[in-house]
Scaffold this motif. Structure first.
Motif, mmCIF file in Angstrom:
data_model
loop_
_atom_site.group_PDB
_atom_site.id
_atom_site.type_symbol
_atom_site.label_atom_id
_atom_site.label_comp_id
_atom_site.label_asym_id
_atom_site.label_seq_id
_atom_site.Cartn_x
_atom_site.Cartn_y
_atom_site.Cartn_z
ATOM 1 N N UNK A 495 0.849 -1.201 0.000
ATOM 2 C CA UNK A 495 0.000 0.000 0.000
ATOM 3 C C UNK A 495 0.880 1.245 0.000
ATOM 4 N N UNK A 496 1.920 1.225 0.819
ATOM 5 C CA UNK A 496 2.927 2.290 0.807
ATOM 6 C C UNK A 496 4.159 1.769 0.075
ATOM 7 N N UNK A 497 5.155 2.599 -0.073
ATOM 8 C CA UNK A 497 6.336 2.186 -0.827
ATOM 9 C C UNK A 497 7.624 2.562 -0.129
ATOM 10 N N UNK A 498 7.842 2.045 1.079
ATOM 11 C CA UNK A 498 9.054 2.358 1.844
ATOM 12 C C UNK A 498 10.229 1.478 1.408
ATOM 13 N N UNK A 499 11.426 1.986 1.650
ATOM 14 C CA UNK A 499 12.633 1.213 1.359
ATOM 15 C C UNK A 499 12.618 -0.115 2.120
ATOM 16 N N UNK A 500 12.862 -1.218 1.407
ATOM 17 C CA UNK A 500 12.940 -2.569 1.988
ATOM 18 C C UNK A 500 11.636 -2.994 2.681
ATOM 19 N N UNK A 501 10.521 -2.360 2.331
ATOM 20 C CA UNK A 501 9.265 -2.625 3.050
ATOM 21 C C UNK A 501 8.886 -4.100 3.037
ATOM 22 N N UNK A 502 8.860 -4.711 1.860
ATOM 23 C CA UNK A 502 8.424 -6.110 1.776
ATOM 24 C C UNK A 502 9.425 -7.035 2.457
ATOM 25 N N UNK A 503 10.695 -6.713 2.361
ATOM 26 C CA UNK A 503 11.729 -7.555 2.962
ATOM 27 C C UNK A 503 11.623 -7.558 4.483
ATOM 28 N N UNK A 504 11.409 -6.354 5.064
ATOM 29 C CA UNK A 504 11.283 -6.263 6.527
ATOM 30 C C UNK A 504 9.957 -6.856 6.980
ATOM 31 N N UNK A 505 8.862 -6.552 6.284
ATOM 32 C CA UNK A 505 7.549 -7.083 6.668
ATOM 33 C C UNK A 505 7.519 -8.605 6.609
ATOM 34 N N UNK A 506 8.267 -9.179 5.683
ATOM 35 C CA UNK A 506 8.330 -10.640 5.606
ATOM 36 C C UNK A 506 9.159 -11.221 6.745
ATOM 37 N N UNK A 507 10.301 -10.597 7.027
ATOM 38 C CA UNK A 507 11.272 -11.193 7.946
ATOM 39 C C UNK A 507 11.036 -10.859 9.416
ATOM 40 N N UNK A 508 10.494 -9.676 9.690
ATOM 41 C CA UNK A 508 10.402 -9.210 11.076
ATOM 42 C C UNK A 508 9.502 -10.118 11.910
ATOM 43 N N UNK A 509 9.882 -10.255 13.192
ATOM 44 C CA UNK A 509 9.147 -11.141 14.098
ATOM 45 C C UNK A 509 7.694 -10.696 14.269
ATOM 46 N N UNK A 510 7.434 -9.386 14.107
ATOM 47 C CA UNK A 510 6.068 -8.875 14.210
ATOM 48 C C UNK A 510 5.350 -8.859 12.866
ATOM 49 N N UNK A 511 6.063 -9.238 11.807
ATOM 50 C CA UNK A 511 5.454 -9.382 10.489
ATOM 51 C C UNK A 511 5.131 -10.849 10.254
ATOM 52 N N UNK A 512 5.665 -11.410 9.159
ATOM 53 C CA UNK A 512 5.422 -12.829 8.861
ATOM 54 C C UNK A 512 6.467 -13.737 9.507
ATOM 55 N N UNK A 513 7.579 -13.156 9.962
ATOM 56 C CA UNK A 513 8.653 -13.926 10.603
ATOM 57 C C UNK A 513 9.187 -15.014 9.691
ATOM 58 N N UNK A 514 9.104 -14.771 8.388
ATOM 59 C CA UNK A 514 9.631 -15.698 7.378
ATOM 60 C C UNK A 514 10.384 -14.867 6.336
#
Length: 555
Positions: A495-514
């Motif tokens: 929805x937004x376009x931040x630097x590394x957004x998908x990479x962090x949202x996928x990896x972060x423990x509060x995101x998908x943690x994958x």
């Protein structure tokens, strides 16, 4: 002392060849010897009883969880015996000195050292300042000053209002004064009004003088304390500055030529907090002090991930850039290292593909490991290539960007007018984008929404942090396509376009943690990052028709 820290391998390493060059610390794949040294350290951490530290790895563990970065340095002694050193970043279990781990470059916690002594002096000054601030006499003088200010303001304001009202009354009297009055009567009447005005003005001046006197006395009473507090604060500032300069001199780093350079000189007397406390400088410092030759180095995370960063238990990470790069530049001077990949052109031998084109715009397919715009060291990029493709085109050309490691569709505008139209659509978020990714792990939910605000990690650019205080909003929708062999194929809809957004949202423990497979910043490096911008829908600035362009991923 050397035997305590320089340890031989417990595993047979006779068949493992030494690396030709030392590890480039800011981007590397750990050498086999570094991996073995790390495994032996991890085995120790799992079974040790030498210290207690809450890494957050036990079930139902309570209290403050602090994961930690550890480092290993494979090295040789003068007799060419091969072994390794261990280090941790910062403190561990509230200690700087623990068995098997190399000491800090400078120990601020040393009880009889100058830092502790000066710290006691600063603490005493702080206590005196706090004591003065809470002193009952000081509080009474502050209250008296505030009360006097309030009374003075009210009293003077009342007199000013009285003067204003009396003036209005005089004006009314003038209007009602008989028009047939004699000149003598008029003169007497005006004199009376003038005297009344002077009398009130003189009273205001006297009141002002009185209250200024009262305020001056009240301020003097209070200033006896406030001046002492200011004096102590100045002393604290002076002592703190002197201590800082002394610390800068003590934090001095060696290189292989035994050349010392202070942290003050390295950072022009403005080092980031915690500089010199990371594992890498500690390891190299001990090696150079004890004539050990560095062979290979690696750092890994041990424990729960912090809430802001992406850190995975037992995963290897490069040295940080902000704090370590200037220090290691000095410490590794003259050491033959692996090539710096940031100086290499990742687009060498790769071509961009035109997927859609008309006279106004184009959509190209960017390969993975290919810059969207020129970088600091590498100029070859999509921008440079399309400039050559469309030499007559005007304007910025590149409407939006993709991370260097991400492949997929990019919009190209052939004129400034078209660029502005398309940019407006991105700003209004009417452009629809779909990414496909392969994640390392099984995402439980079939679809969902991630909302984790992001900001740059100032100590380790270009990495991003999750930050609810200063981060910019970042939202992503996702939908799982397939789960297979411990991997998840997924669609991302940013929805937004931040630097590394998908990479962090996928990896972060509060995101998908994958993490996305191949993510060298937030996951584990592979032959490529498995993230591809496969579809984009936008409104054509000229035809006003929606255009959808699709290019499937090749993974």
């Amino acid at each position: 002392m050397l035997k305590t820290y320089f340890q031989p391998f417990k595993t047979d390493i006779s068949d493992i060849p030494l690396p030709d060059k030392f590890t480039f610390p800011f981007y590397y794949e750990p050498h086999e010897l570094s991996i073995l040294a790390a495994k032996e350290l991890q085995k120790y951490l799992t079974s040790q009883t030498d210290f207690e530290h809450n890494f957050g790895l036990q079930e139902n563990q309570t209290g403050l969880v602090i994961g930690k970065m550890f480092g290993v340095l494979v090295c040789q002694d003068k007799e060419e015996n091969l072994g390794y050193l261990w280090a941790f970043s910062g403190k561990l279990a509230e200690n700087n000195h623990l068995n098997y781990f190399v000491p800090p470059v400078f120990d601020m916690l040393q009880q009889d050292g100058f830092f502790k002594k000066e710290e006691e002096v600063l603490n005493a000054i702080n206590q005196e300042i706090e004591s003065l601030k809470k002193d009952n006499n000081y509080l009474l003088t502050k209250e008296h000053w505030a009360t006097t200010q309030k009374k003075a303001t009210e009293d003077l304001q009342n007199q000013k209002e009285r003067i204003k009202q009396l003036k209005i009354a005089r004006d009314v009297k003038r209007q009602n004064f008989p028009t047939n009055a004699s000149p003598t009567e008029i003169e007497a009447f005006e004199y009376e009004l003038s005297e009344e005005s002077k009398k009130e003005s003189i009273l205001l001046k006297k009141m002002t003088k009185y209250w200024n006197y009262q305020l001056e006395n009240a301020k003097k009473e209070m200033q006896v304390f406030s001046d002492k507090i200011t004096e102590l604060k100045e002393l604290r500032k002076q002592k703190s500055g002197e201590l800082q300069q002394q610390l800068f001199k003590q934090y001095a780093f060696l290189n292989q030529n035994k050349k010392l350079k202070s942290i003050g000189a390295i950072f022009d007397n403005n080092p980031p907090a915690g500089s010199g406390e990371c594992a890498a400088p500690k390891l190299l410092q001990y090696a150079f002090e004890n004539d050990l030759t560095p062979i290979a180095m690696a750092e890994f995370w041990w424990g729960q991930s912090p809430k802001s960063e992406v850190r995975k238990h037992q995963q290897f990470y490069p040295a940080c850039r902000s704090k370590c790069e200037p220090i290691l530049e000095h410490m590794l001077e003259g050491v033959i290292m692996d090539d710096n990949p940031f100086l290499e052109n990742p687009a060498e031998g790769k071509e961009i593909e035109i997927v859609f084109e008309d006279e106004y715009l184009a959509v190209i397919n960017k390969p993975a490991e290919f810059l969207s715009v020129p970088g600091k060291n590498v100029k070859d990029s999509v921008f440079q290539r399309v400039k050559e493709l469309y030499p007559e085109a005007s304007g910025p050309l590149i409407v939006h960007r993709l991370d260097m490691s991400t492949s997929g569709l990019l919009l190209i505008a052939k004129s400034e007018a078209i660029y502005k139209e398309l940019q407006s659509q991105f700003i209004k978020r009417t452009v629809q984008k779909r990414y496909v990714a392969l994640l390392d792990g099984m995402v439980a939910s079939d679809e969902g929404y991630i909302d984790l605000p992001l900001r740059v990690d100032l100590d380790n650019r270009p990495n991003q942090l999750v930050c609810y205080e200063y981060g910019k909003p970042a939202q992503t929708k996702y939908k799982v396509i397939e789960r297979k062999e411990g991997k998840t194929r997924i669609h991302f809809f940013p929805i937004s376009g931040r630097t590394h957004q998908l990479r962090v949202h996928a990896s972060h423990i509060s995101g998908l943690n994958c993490p996305i497979i191949g993510d060298d910043l937030y996951g584990i490096k592979e032959k490529r990052l498995y993230l591809h911008a496969e579809e984009i829908t936008f409104n054509h600035p000229i035809t006003k028709q929606n255009v959808t362009v699709f290019k499937p991923a090749n993974f």
